[in-house]
Structures are given as structure tokens and as C-alpha cells.
Design an enzyme around this catalytic site. Structure first.
Site, mmCIF file in Angstrom:
data_model
loop_
_atom_site.group_PDB
_atom_site.id
_atom_site.type_symbol
_atom_site.label_atom_id
_atom_site.label_comp_id
_atom_site.label_asym_id
_atom_site.label_seq_id
_atom_site.Cartn_x
_atom_site.Cartn_y
_atom_site.Cartn_z
ATOM 1 N N HIS A 113 -6.869 2.702 2.743
ATOM 2 C CA HIS A 113 -5.614 3.108 2.107
ATOM 3 C C HIS A 113 -5.906 3.630 0.702
ATOM 4 C CE1 HIS A 113 -1.641 3.068 0.370
ATOM 5 N NE2 HIS A 113 -1.186 3.115 1.605
ATOM 6 N N GLU B 223 -4.478 3.220 -1.994
ATOM 7 C CA GLU B 223 -4.363 2.202 -3.058
ATOM 8 C C GLU B 223 -5.624 1.349 -3.122
ATOM 9 O OE1 GLU B 223 -0.581 0.724 -1.713
ATOM 10 O OE2 GLU B 223 0.307 2.648 -2.274
ATOM 11 N N GLU C 155 -2.418 10.476 4.807
ATOM 12 C CA GLU C 155 -1.444 10.134 3.775
ATOM 13 C C GLU C 155 -1.785 10.885 2.483
ATOM 14 O OE1 GLU C 155 0.473 6.043 4.642
ATOM 15 O OE2 GLU C 155 -1.366 5.691 3.540
ATOM 16 N N ASN D 208 3.614 -0.714 6.592
ATOM 17 C CA ASN D 208 2.680 -1.282 5.623
ATOM 18 C C ASN D 208 3.511 -1.959 4.543
ATOM 19 O OD1 ASN D 208 0.741 -1.818 3.720
ATOM 20 N ND2 ASN D 208 0.221 0.324 3.311
ATOM 21 N N TRP D 209 3.569 -3.292 4.612
ATOM 22 C CA TRP D 209 4.441 -4.015 3.672
ATOM 23 C C TRP D 209 3.802 -4.124 2.291
ATOM 24 C CZ3 TRP D 209 6.471 -8.729 7.094
ATOM 25 C CH2 TRP D 209 7.218 -8.210 8.160
ATOM 26 N N LYS D 210 2.555 -3.740 2.171
ATOM 27 C CA LYS D 210 1.835 -3.790 0.878
ATOM 28 C C LYS D 210 1.995 -5.171 0.238
ATOM 29 C CE LYS D 210 2.288 1.174 0.505
ATOM 30 N NZ LYS D 210 2.361 2.347 -0.332
ATOM 31 N N SER E 237 6.162 8.619 2.014
ATOM 32 C CA SER E 237 7.612 8.801 1.904
ATOM 33 C C SER E 237 8.265 9.247 3.217
ATOM 34 C CB SER E 237 7.959 9.762 0.765
ATOM 35 O OG SER E 237 7.482 9.251 -0.464
ATOM 36 N N GLY F 96 5.002 6.783 -1.880
ATOM 37 C CA GLY F 96 5.905 6.077 -2.780
ATOM 38 C C GLY F 96 6.572 6.967 -3.811
ATOM 39 N N GLY G 151 5.602 2.876 4.319
ATOM 40 C CA GLY G 151 5.605 1.871 3.260
ATOM 41 C C GLY G 151 7.024 1.424 2.959
ATOM 42 N N GLY G 152 7.618 2.033 1.944
ATOM 43 C CA GLY G 152 8.951 1.625 1.471
ATOM 44 C C GLY G 152 9.986 1.439 2.579
#
Ligand code: PGA
Length: 254
Positions: free
Chosen positions: A97, A99, A169, A9-11, A215, A175, A236-237
Site C-alpha cells: 500500500h 501508505e 491505486e 481497507n479500514w486502515k 476515492s 483519500g 478506503g473511506g
């Protein structure tokens, strides 16, 4: 058969040239490597779906959108629908998600309509669920994920579940560098699978892939993916660098 999936997920990261460069890097690090049955997905921002999908053609890496609007078209300034995302090269969409829930007020009722819109267009849905820290501290996490699944997905017929992937999640792990332990992940994934089984039967539940996100990185992926009810990750990251993402995918290797 339950599928193994690692989705990046490159957000809201990467300009158009940066996205293409990351896709190229990913192609390079995966070239000649055995994915050994692991499905790899990346989710760039809307404007970069097309060039990334073009770059990844023939590699087997699928492209997902990070969201869609629930309507197919119309006067919804700034929005992107399922047919539009699909026409750009997306075969999947991430929905629910945390977010989107937190910053854009998306609730289960709205998400149910987005799920329908995605499935109607033949997009596979990666549906995210997970509790916030206060809910975990209050030992409510099992109830929270259960109600998220029920409210957003239980209107679906059993056959629709072929195109549903769940991603657990925990919001406190996204994150933050803090991860659920493999045992915590396994315990709640097993619960989620039971929730699905109680409604749709064991056969449907056993087929659903349940990914862990929060994470997840090259250091912890192997241990988390080894758990029987963890079928991969939503990353993500660690998906923003091809080498790291590949190392997470390699978490499935013995
Ligand atoms: P993270 O994000 O890996 O950076 O924690 C995961 C996600 O939000 O999907």
C-alpha cells in the site's frame, strides 16, 4: 475465471468494539442480498482481525490483514507475521500500500520478501501499485507501475499468480476525493495486464484480478467497475460505513 472483488481497507480506523459493530452492520446490509459473484473482503487492524472474522463467519465475507512482517516469527518487536495473522482469521493480506511505502519505507525489494512470506502461508496477496502526482504529470505512470510489478512480483512462478490480486491505486487519488477517470483506470489496468502477459503469457494475465483504488465511492464505482480491465475496488473511506460499502459493491449490478 477472473474474479470480481471489492475489498475494504479500514486502515488505522475503528477500535475493537467499533470494528465489531461495523462487521455486524455489514452482515446486516448484505443479508439476503445477492452478491452475484462479487467477493467481499474487509481489512481491519491486526488486533481486530479475530473478532471481525468471528463476526463474519458464514457470511462469505473474507478478512485480510493490512500488512505482515516477512519473517515467520522471532525477535521483531511490534511486528505480526503471516502465520500469526492467518491464525487470527485472515485469509488475505494487503501488501505494498502506498501508505506503507511512504510512511514506513517499504520498497519493492522488501515487498518481494513479504509477498513470499504471505504466499508460503497460503495467504492471498492484494498487491498495491500506483504512481504519485509528479510521476503522472511527467507521464511516467506506466513505467512506475510496470517497475513495481516487475521488482516485487516477477520472481514468482506462474502458478503463484493464482494467489495474487493487483490493486492500482494512484497515490494522488487516495483519500483526496479525486478519482482517476474510468478511462484513466482502464488505460493503465490494460497496461498492467499487458506487463503480466508479456512475462507470464495471456492466460495468466487474463486471470489476474486488477482492482482500482483511490476515492472510489458509491457515486463513481459503477462507471469504474464497468471497464473491462477493472475487476473491482480497494476501498478506503467508503468502506467505513456499511451502507456506503454495500453501495460500492452494488456498483457491479446492472
Ligand atoms: P480511499 O483509500 O478510498 O480512502 O481513497 C483507498 C486506499 O488507500 O486503499
Amino acid at each position: 475465471m477472473r474474479r470480481k472483488i471489492v475489498a475494504g481497507n479500514w486502515k488505522m480506523n475503528k477500535t475493537l468494539p467499533e470494528s465489531v459493530a461495523l462487521a455486524k452492520d455489514l452482515k446486516a446490509v448484505l443479508a439476503g442480498q445477492c452478491l452475484c459473484g462479487v467477493e467481499v473482503v474487509v481489512a481491519p487492524v491486526f488486533t481486530n482481525i479475530y473478532p471481525v472474522a468471528e463476526e463474519l463467519k458464514g457470511t462469505g465475507v473474507a478478512v485480510a490483514a493490512q500488512n505482515i512482517h516477512q519473517k515467520t516469527s522471532g525477535a521483531y518487536t511490534g511486528e505480526v507475521s503471516a502465520p500469526i495473522a492467518k491464525s487470527a482469521g485472515a485469509s488475505k493480506v494487503i501488501l505494498g500500500h502506498s501508505e506503507r511505502r511512504q510512511y514506513f519505507g517499504e520498497d519493492d525489494a522488501l515487498l518481494a520478501t513479504k509477498v513470499d512470506a504471505a504466499l508460503a502461508e497460503g495467504l492471498e496477496v492484494i498487491f498495491c501499485i500506483g504512481e504519485v502526482l509528479e510521476e503522472r504529470k511527467a507521464n511516467k505512470h506506466f513505467d512506475v507501475v510496470e517497475s513495481q510489478v516487475k521488482n516485487a512480483l516477477f520472481h514468482l512462478p506462474a502458478s503463484a499468480w493464482q494467489n495474487i490480486v493487483l490493486a492500482y491505486e494512484p497515490v494522488w487519488a487516495i483519500g483526496t476525493g479525486e478519482t482517476a477517470s474510468p478511462e484513466q483506470a482502464e488505460e493503465i489496468h490494460a497496461h498492467i495486464r499487458k506487463v503480466v502477459a508479456d512475462k507470464y503469457g495471456k492466460e495468466v494475465a487474463d486471470e489476474v484480478s486488477i482492482l482500482y483504488g483511490g476515492s472510489c465511492n458509491p457515486k463513481n464505482a459503477k462507471e469504474i467497475f464497468a471497464k473491462p480491465n477493472v475487476d473491482g475496488g480497494l476501498i478506503g473511506g467508503a468502506s467505513l460505513k456499511a451502507e456506503d460499502f454495500k453501495a460500492v459493491i452494488d456498483g457491479f449490478k446492472a
